[in-house]
Each structure stands twice: as structure tokens, then as C-alpha cells.
Motif scaffolding. Structure first.
Motif, PDB file in Angstrom:
ATOM      1  N   PHE A 250      52.940  48.049  22.092  1.00  0.00           N
ATOM      2  CA  PHE A 250      52.074  46.891  21.932  1.00  0.00           C
ATOM      3  C   PHE A 250      50.722  47.340  21.376  1.00  0.00           C
ATOM      4  CE2 PHE A 250      55.048  46.173  25.321  1.00  0.00           C
ATOM      5  CZ  PHE A 250      55.500  44.876  25.124  1.00  0.00           C
ATOM      6  N   PRO A 251      50.323  46.857  20.202  1.00  0.00           N
ATOM      7  CA  PRO A 251      49.030  47.276  19.637  1.00  0.00           C
ATOM      8  C   PRO A 251      47.860  47.059  20.587  1.00  0.00           C
ATOM      9  CG  PRO A 251      50.303  46.080  18.002  1.00  0.00           C
ATOM     10  CD  PRO A 251      51.065  45.979  19.280  1.00  0.00           C
ATOM     11  N   TYR A 252      47.915  45.997  21.398  1.00  0.00           N
ATOM     12  CA  TYR A 252      46.837  45.724  22.345  1.00  0.00           C
ATOM     13  C   TYR A 252      47.213  46.094  23.783  1.00  0.00           C
ATOM     14  CZ  TYR A 252      44.397  43.282  18.606  1.00  0.00           C
ATOM     15  OH  TYR A 252      43.749  42.978  17.438  1.00  0.00           O
ATOM     16  N   GLY A 253      48.280  46.868  23.953  1.00  0.00           N
ATOM     17  CA  GLY A 253      48.664  47.313  25.285  1.00  0.00           C
ATOM     18  C   GLY A 253      49.277  46.192  26.110  1.00  0.00           C
ATOM     19  N   ILE A 254      49.305  46.406  27.431  1.00  0.00           N
ATOM     20  CA  ILE A 254      49.871  45.435  28.373  1.00  0.00           C
ATOM     21  C   ILE A 254      48.806  45.060  29.386  1.00  0.00           C
ATOM     22  CG2 ILE A 254      51.663  45.034  30.103  1.00  0.00           C
ATOM     23  CD1 ILE A 254      53.450  46.975  28.650  1.00  0.00           C
ATOM     24  N   LEU A 255      48.669  43.759  29.644  1.00  0.00           N
ATOM     25  CA  LEU A 255      47.712  43.238  30.617  1.00  0.00           C
ATOM     26  C   LEU A 255      48.436  42.919  31.917  1.00  0.00           C
ATOM     27  CD1 LEU A 255      45.757  40.733  28.330  1.00  0.00           C
ATOM     28  CD2 LEU A 255      45.488  43.216  28.526  1.00  0.00           C
ATOM     29  N   ASN A 256      47.738  43.078  33.030  1.00  0.00           N
ATOM     30  CA  ASN A 256      48.307  42.789  34.340  1.00  0.00           C
ATOM     31  C   ASN A 256      47.430  41.762  35.045  1.00  0.00           C
ATOM     32  OD1 ASN A 256      49.647  42.830  36.787  1.00  0.00           O
ATOM     33  ND2 ASN A 256      48.700  44.721  37.489  1.00  0.00           N
ATOM     34  N   VAL A 257      48.045  40.703  35.560  1.00  0.00           N
ATOM     35  CA  VAL A 257      47.345  39.705  36.368  1.00  0.00           C
ATOM     36  C   VAL A 257      47.620  40.048  37.826  1.00  0.00           C
ATOM     37  CG1 VAL A 257      47.020  37.256  36.836  1.00  0.00           C
ATOM     38  CG2 VAL A 257      47.707  38.004  34.545  1.00  0.00           C
ATOM     39  N   HIS A 258      46.598  40.553  38.524  1.00  0.00           N
ATOM     40  CA  HIS A 258      46.795  41.093  39.876  1.00  0.00           C
ATOM     41  C   HIS A 258      45.990  40.273  40.886  1.00  0.00           C
ATOM     42  CE1 HIS A 258      47.791  44.297  42.745  1.00  0.00           C
ATOM     43  NE2 HIS A 258      46.576  44.125  43.229  1.00  0.00           N
ATOM     44  N   PRO A 259      46.636  39.763  41.956  1.00  0.00           N
ATOM     45  CA  PRO A 259      45.941  38.872  42.898  1.00  0.00           C
ATOM     46  C   PRO A 259      45.132  39.593  43.972  1.00  0.00           C
ATOM     47  CG  PRO A 259      48.255  38.996  43.463  1.00  0.00           C
ATOM     48  CD  PRO A 259      48.084  39.831  42.222  1.00  0.00           C
ATOM     49  N   ALA A 269      51.965  44.095  47.431  1.00  0.00           N
ATOM     50  CA  ALA A 269      51.793  42.979  48.380  1.00  0.00           C
ATOM     51  C   ALA A 269      50.321  42.714  48.686  1.00  0.00           C
ATOM     52  CB  ALA A 269      52.570  43.275  49.666  1.00  0.00           C
ATOM     53  N   PRO A 270      49.493  42.473  47.669  1.00  0.00           N
ATOM     54  CA  PRO A 270      48.053  42.306  47.923  1.00  0.00           C
ATOM     55  C   PRO A 270      47.713  41.045  48.710  1.00  0.00           C
ATOM     56  CG  PRO A 270      48.566  41.846  45.623  1.00  0.00           C
ATOM     57  CD  PRO A 270      49.808  42.406  46.231  1.00  0.00           C
ATOM     58  N   ILE A 271      48.416  39.940  48.463  1.00  0.00           N
ATOM     59  CA  ILE A 271      48.081  38.683  49.158  1.00  0.00           C
ATOM     60  C   ILE A 271      48.413  38.798  50.640  1.00  0.00           C
ATOM     61  CG2 ILE A 271      48.552  36.213  49.265  1.00  0.00           C
ATOM     62  CD1 ILE A 271      49.105  36.248  46.296  1.00  0.00           C
ATOM     63  N   ILE A 272      49.553  39.379  50.958  1.00  0.00           N
ATOM     64  CA  ILE A 272      49.943  39.553  52.361  1.00  0.00           C
ATOM     65  C   ILE A 272      48.907  40.397  53.099  1.00  0.00           C
ATOM     66  CG2 ILE A 272      51.623  40.727  53.853  1.00  0.00           C
ATOM     67  CD1 ILE A 272      53.813  39.748  51.984  1.00  0.00           C
ATOM     68  N   HIS A 273      48.469  41.490  52.486  1.00  0.00           N
ATOM     69  CA  HIS A 273      47.514  42.359  53.171  1.00  0.00           C
ATOM     70  C   HIS A 273      46.127  41.734  53.237  1.00  0.00           C
ATOM     71  CE1 HIS A 273      49.870  46.061  53.885  1.00  0.00           C
ATOM     72  NE2 HIS A 273      50.623  45.578  52.904  1.00  0.00           N
ATOM     73  N   THR A 274      45.785  40.870  52.294  1.00  0.00           N
ATOM     74  CA  THR A 274      44.522  40.137  52.376  1.00  0.00           C
ATOM     75  C   THR A 274      44.478  39.286  53.632  1.00  0.00           C
ATOM     76  OG1 THR A 274      44.235  40.081  49.972  1.00  0.00           O
ATOM     77  CG2 THR A 274      43.093  38.391  51.241  1.00  0.00           C
ATOM     78  N   VAL A 275      45.570  38.547  53.897  1.00  0.00           N
ATOM     79  CA  VAL A 275      45.640  37.698  55.088  1.00  0.00           C
ATOM     80  C   VAL A 275      45.797  38.542  56.344  1.00  0.00           C
ATOM     81  CG1 VAL A 275      46.970  35.875  56.220  1.00  0.00           C
ATOM     82  CG2 VAL A 275      46.596  35.788  53.745  1.00  0.00           C
ATOM     83  N   LEU A 276      46.633  39.563  56.280  1.00  0.00           N
ATOM     84  CA  LEU A 276      46.928  40.392  57.446  1.00  0.00           C
ATOM     85  C   LEU A 276      45.679  41.083  57.984  1.00  0.00           C
ATOM     86  CD1 LEU A 276      49.156  41.543  59.297  1.00  0.00           C
ATOM     87  CD2 LEU A 276      49.504  43.352  57.622  1.00  0.00           C
ATOM     88  N   HIS A 277      44.774  41.477  57.098  1.00  0.00           N
ATOM     89  CA  HIS A 277      43.576  42.191  57.530  1.00  0.00           C
ATOM     90  C   HIS A 277      42.358  41.290  57.679  1.00  0.00           C
ATOM     91  CE1 HIS A 277      46.173  45.495  56.225  1.00  0.00           C
ATOM     92  NE2 HIS A 277      45.438  46.277  56.973  1.00  0.00           N
ATOM     93  N   GLY A 278      42.559  39.994  57.552  1.00  0.00           N
ATOM     94  CA  GLY A 278      41.475  39.058  57.809  1.00  0.00           C
ATOM     95  C   GLY A 278      40.355  39.095  56.788  1.00  0.00           C
ATOM     96  N   ASP A 279      40.664  39.406  55.509  1.00  0.00           N
ATOM     97  CA  ASP A 279      39.628  39.397  54.476  1.00  0.00           C
ATOM     98  C   ASP A 279      39.060  37.987  54.331  1.00  0.00           C
ATOM     99  OD1 ASP A 279      40.439  41.978  54.160  1.00  0.00           O
ATOM    100  OD2 ASP A 279      40.927  41.835  52.030  1.00  0.00           O
TER     101      ASP A 279
END
Length: 433
Positions: A250-259, A269-279
Motif C-alpha cells: 500500500f503506497p500509504y501503508g495501513i491505518l488502524n482504528v483502535h478503541p 481487548a481495550p474496551i473490556i480492560h477500560t471498563v474492568l479497570h474503572g477508567d
């Protein structure tokens, strides 16, 4: 003396044995570096006798890249690498692409050391100025189009040809936004859109595959990524490491949408750990993908939001998926500029969000507080119910209700000595606590 060539040097003498006054400049131009026997590698040449040993009449000079790549390649891969024609190479740490790299390989046990040598202009000075490097940056990344055939095909502005890789509901929201942008004839942001997902035991497939089929989008199952030409790749909740070879397609590489607000909660599992740790604060990061490791690339765009009180992972996912989809469209509208303005992730504040297992759902009454048990339920209750042991049987806890403080301060309760995990009946409220 200048007349003996390299082959005349006795084998027991290595390059260090050559007196310093007979440096590489003394080797006649017709005797190139290839004349050095294979057992005396270029690495043995002292640093003061560097690549300038290549005759001045040559139009190119070899320079070592700052990185060595170690790849555990099968024999068939080695053959394909050696037989393949020269391909454009993206230089690590810069946006430059060089049209025809040289490759030197050395096998060390089961590992293959691959050293890349890039052609660089090294001709005579013209008016005191050296000629410009033949390395060329992709369009929109600070380079000129030059004469490289690939560079001439790189688009500098939309519409983009996009390959999307994703699996779950969070990724489906991003795919929907890309699909809507493709059908928007006024804005003309996306020209073509194809989809890659992973195999699923379900006959219907994962949410991304279901949407792609319903929308009649071309869909492939990993590791098949299609054979079309694309400008940029987009990843959301894909869960597979992407190789450098794939990224470089890919000339412009690959983009990642990360929550999450990277570098906090790298992993699957970023969303689960956000809730689990009370962020109390979370967000979405749009970043560039780098090979070999998850979620370490430069940040192109990041936005934060407060975490709604008592929200479940499923509820928070719905909010973040819409935010991430809108952010991605914003980045694609100004893709070259966004890539130029990318910033590295901070070294501080790195945390990891591994997958949760069935064992995570087991409540440990002696170790966890009531608040931690409730957060565990909010984090994973929609995926797998919490469970505990009751009368030597496994019991699933389908729902949890917070108890009013007035009940907890009842003298009849506070006067009892109760072990964690036991059940007490409160007569006035007619509740089991």
C-alpha cells in the motif's frame, strides 16, 4: 602494490592485514568488490575503507540501512526472494522509497540475516552540489514524482482505493462509514472498497463478512487479501499481525482504528480492560500499522471521551465505534497531510489489554471488592456470565444489583461476622445479600 588484485592476497590474510596505505581507492576500477573472496566479507573492511571503494565512474554508491532484518524464512521463500525482480523499498524511519535495492543474505543457523543495500546517487559534484538521491517519496509525503514507474502511479489526493480488514461489530461500523463514503458521489473520497475477514465457525460468518455480503462488496478470507491495486489499507479489530511485505503493498501503508487512547491498552481487548479497570476517560486512536507488533505505530489522530458511569463494554463499544468511524473518514480526507503530521506514541503510560478467558469470569470473593466484582460484570457479562461455586456446584450470575447503603448499614448485618462469598438473608428488604 596496486597491481595484485584481491585474489592474489593469501587466504590467511584478511582485510585487516592490508596496510592502511593500500586502501580501497588503490584497487583499480576494473577490479570490483565482487573480486573479494566470499570468506572475506565486506564487513571485514575497516570503516575508513568504506563504500567509496566503488570506482568513481560508477553512478551509484551502496549505503547500509540502519536496520538489519531477521526473518525465519522457509527455503521456498528464500528462492522467491532471490528470483523476484527488484521491488521498490520503503526506507525505515523515512518516507523515501528507493526503486531498486540490493539484497545480501547470510544464513546463520535457522535464521536468515537480510541486509538491504540501497542505491544512492553518488556522481560528481555539479557546481558544488551533489545530484539528488534517486530515492523517491510517495506522492503527498514530501517527495517528487521522479521517474519511478510506481511513484508515478501513487495518487496524491482522493478518491482512494481501500482494502478493509476487520471482524466484529466495532469493525462493522468502520466498514459502514467507508461504504457510505464510496457511494457519496459528491465527495468522491473512496473509489473502490474490498474486504478481508477471518474464517468463522458460524455459517453466517462474522459481522464484517455479513455486512460485506449484504452490501455486495468483494470479500476475502484471511490469509487471502485479494490481488487488486490499493492506495491504503484500513484495519479495525482484525486480530492478526500484518507482515511488512503486506504493508508495503500500500503506497500509504495501513491505518488502524483502535478503541483506546494509545499507548494505554494496546492489544485485542481495550474496551473490556477500560471498563474492568474503572477508567474514567477513554477514546479512539487512528494510527499507522507497523509490522511484527500490535498497536505501536505513529498516532495520526486521537480523541478522548468520558466513560459513562456504569456502562457495559457493549454500550461503550457502540459509542467508540461511531467515533472511530468518523475519525477515520476525517483522516482519509487529508491522508498525505495526516501521515506527515503523525507523532510517535509516548514511551510512558504503556499498558496491555490481553484477551479475556473463561477463567476471568470466576469471582474471587476473598480477593475482589464488591466494586471490582461489579466492574467485572460490566466488562464481560455480555460475553460470558460471571460464575461462582455454590454448594459445590458452579452457578452463573446472570445479573448483579447494587445494594442500597441503608441496607448495608443495618445493625443486624453489621453485627454479623460473614465470610466473603457467603449469602445472608435480609428480612426487611426481603433480599439475599
Amino acid at each position: 602494490p596496486s597491481e595484485p588484485n584481491c585474489r592474489a592476497i593469501p587466504s590467511e590474510q584478511n582485510c585487516e592485514a592490508i596496510p592502511s596505505e593500500r586502501n580501497c581507492e588503490a584497487i583499480p576500477s576494473e577490479r570490483k568488490c565482487e573480486a573479494i573472496p566470499s570468506e572475506r566479507k565486506c564487513e571485514a573492511i575497516p570503516s575508513e575503507r568504506n563504500c567509496e571503494a566503488i570506482p568513481s565512474g560508477e553512478s551509484a554508491k551502496l549505503s547500509h540501512l540502519s536496520e538489519r532484518y531477521y526473518n525465519d524464512l522457509a527455503a521456498r521463500d528464500l528462492v522467491s526472494v532471490l528470483q523476484a525482480p527488484p521491488r521498490p523499498l520503503r526506507v525505515p524511519g523515512s518516507s523515501a522509497i528507493c526503486p531498486a535495492p540490493w539484497v545480501r543474505m547470510r544464513v546463520v543457523g535457522r535464521w536468515t540475516e537480510v541486509m538491504l543495500l540501497v542505491r544512492r546517487c553518488w556522481g560528481p559534484r555539479l557546481g558544488g552540489v551533489r545530484p539528488r538521491c534517486s530515492c523517491q517519496a510517495p506522492a503527498g509525503l514530501g517527495g517528487s514524482s521522479g521517474g519511478d514507474s510506481r511513484g508515478s502511479r501513487v495518487r496524491k489526493k482522493p478518491p482512494w482505493r481501500v482494502l478493509f480488514l476487520g471482524t466484529d461489530h466495532f469493525a462493522r461500523e468502520t466498514l459502514q462509514a467507508l461504504h457510505a463514503a464510496r457511494d457519496d458521489e459528491e465527495e468522491k473520497l473512496i473509489e473502490s472498497l474490498e474486504v478481508v475477514t477471518v474464517p468463522s465457525p458460524s455459517p453466517k460468518g462474522l459481522p464484517v463478512k455479513q455486512y460485506a455480503i449484504q452490501s455486495r462488496l468483494p470479500v476475502y478470507e484471511w490469509p487471502d487479501v485479494g490481488s487488486g491495486e490499493y492506495d491504503v489499507g484500513v484495519v479495525a479489530s482484525f486480530g492478526r499481525l500484518l507482515s511488512e511485505a503486506l504493508i508495503l503493498k500500500f503506497p500509504y501503508g495501513i491505518l488502524n482504528v483502535h478503541p483506546s487512547c494509545l499507548p494505554r491498552w494496546r492489544g485485542p481487548a481495550p474496551i473490556i480492560h477500560t471498563v474492568l479497570h474503572g477508567d474514567t476517560v477513554t477514546g479512539v486512536t487512528v494510527m499507522q500499522v507497523r509490522p511484527k507488533r500490535f498497536d505501536i505505530g505513529p498516532i495520526l489522530k486521537q480523541e478522548t471521551i468520558p466513560v459513562p458511569p456504569k456502562s457495559t463494554s457493549k454500550e461503550l463499544e457502540a459509542v467508540l465505534s461511531k467515533l472511530g468511524a468518523n475519525m477515520l473518514i476525517s483522516v482519509l480526507k487529508n491522508l498525505p497531510e495526516s501521515l506527515n503530521n503523525g507523532r510517535p506514541q509516548p514511551a510512558e503510560g504503556v499498558t496491555y489489554a490481553p484477551k479475556v478467558s473463561a477463567g476471568t469470569s470466576c469471582v474471587k470473593w476473598e480477593e475482589q471488592t464488591s466494586e471490582q466484582v461489579l466492574r467485572l460484570h460490566l466488562a464481560i457479562g455480555d460475553i460470558v456470565p460471571l460464575q461462582t461455586i455454590w454448594l459445590e456446584n458452579t452457578v452463573k450470575l446472570l445479573d448483579l444489583v447494587e445494594v442500597n447503603n441503608s441496607i448495608l448499614t443495618d445493625p443486624k448485618l453489621t453485627g454479623q461476622t460473614v465470610a466473603p462469598g457467603s449469602v445472608v438473608y435480609h428480612r426487611q428488604s426481603q433480599m439475599l445479600l
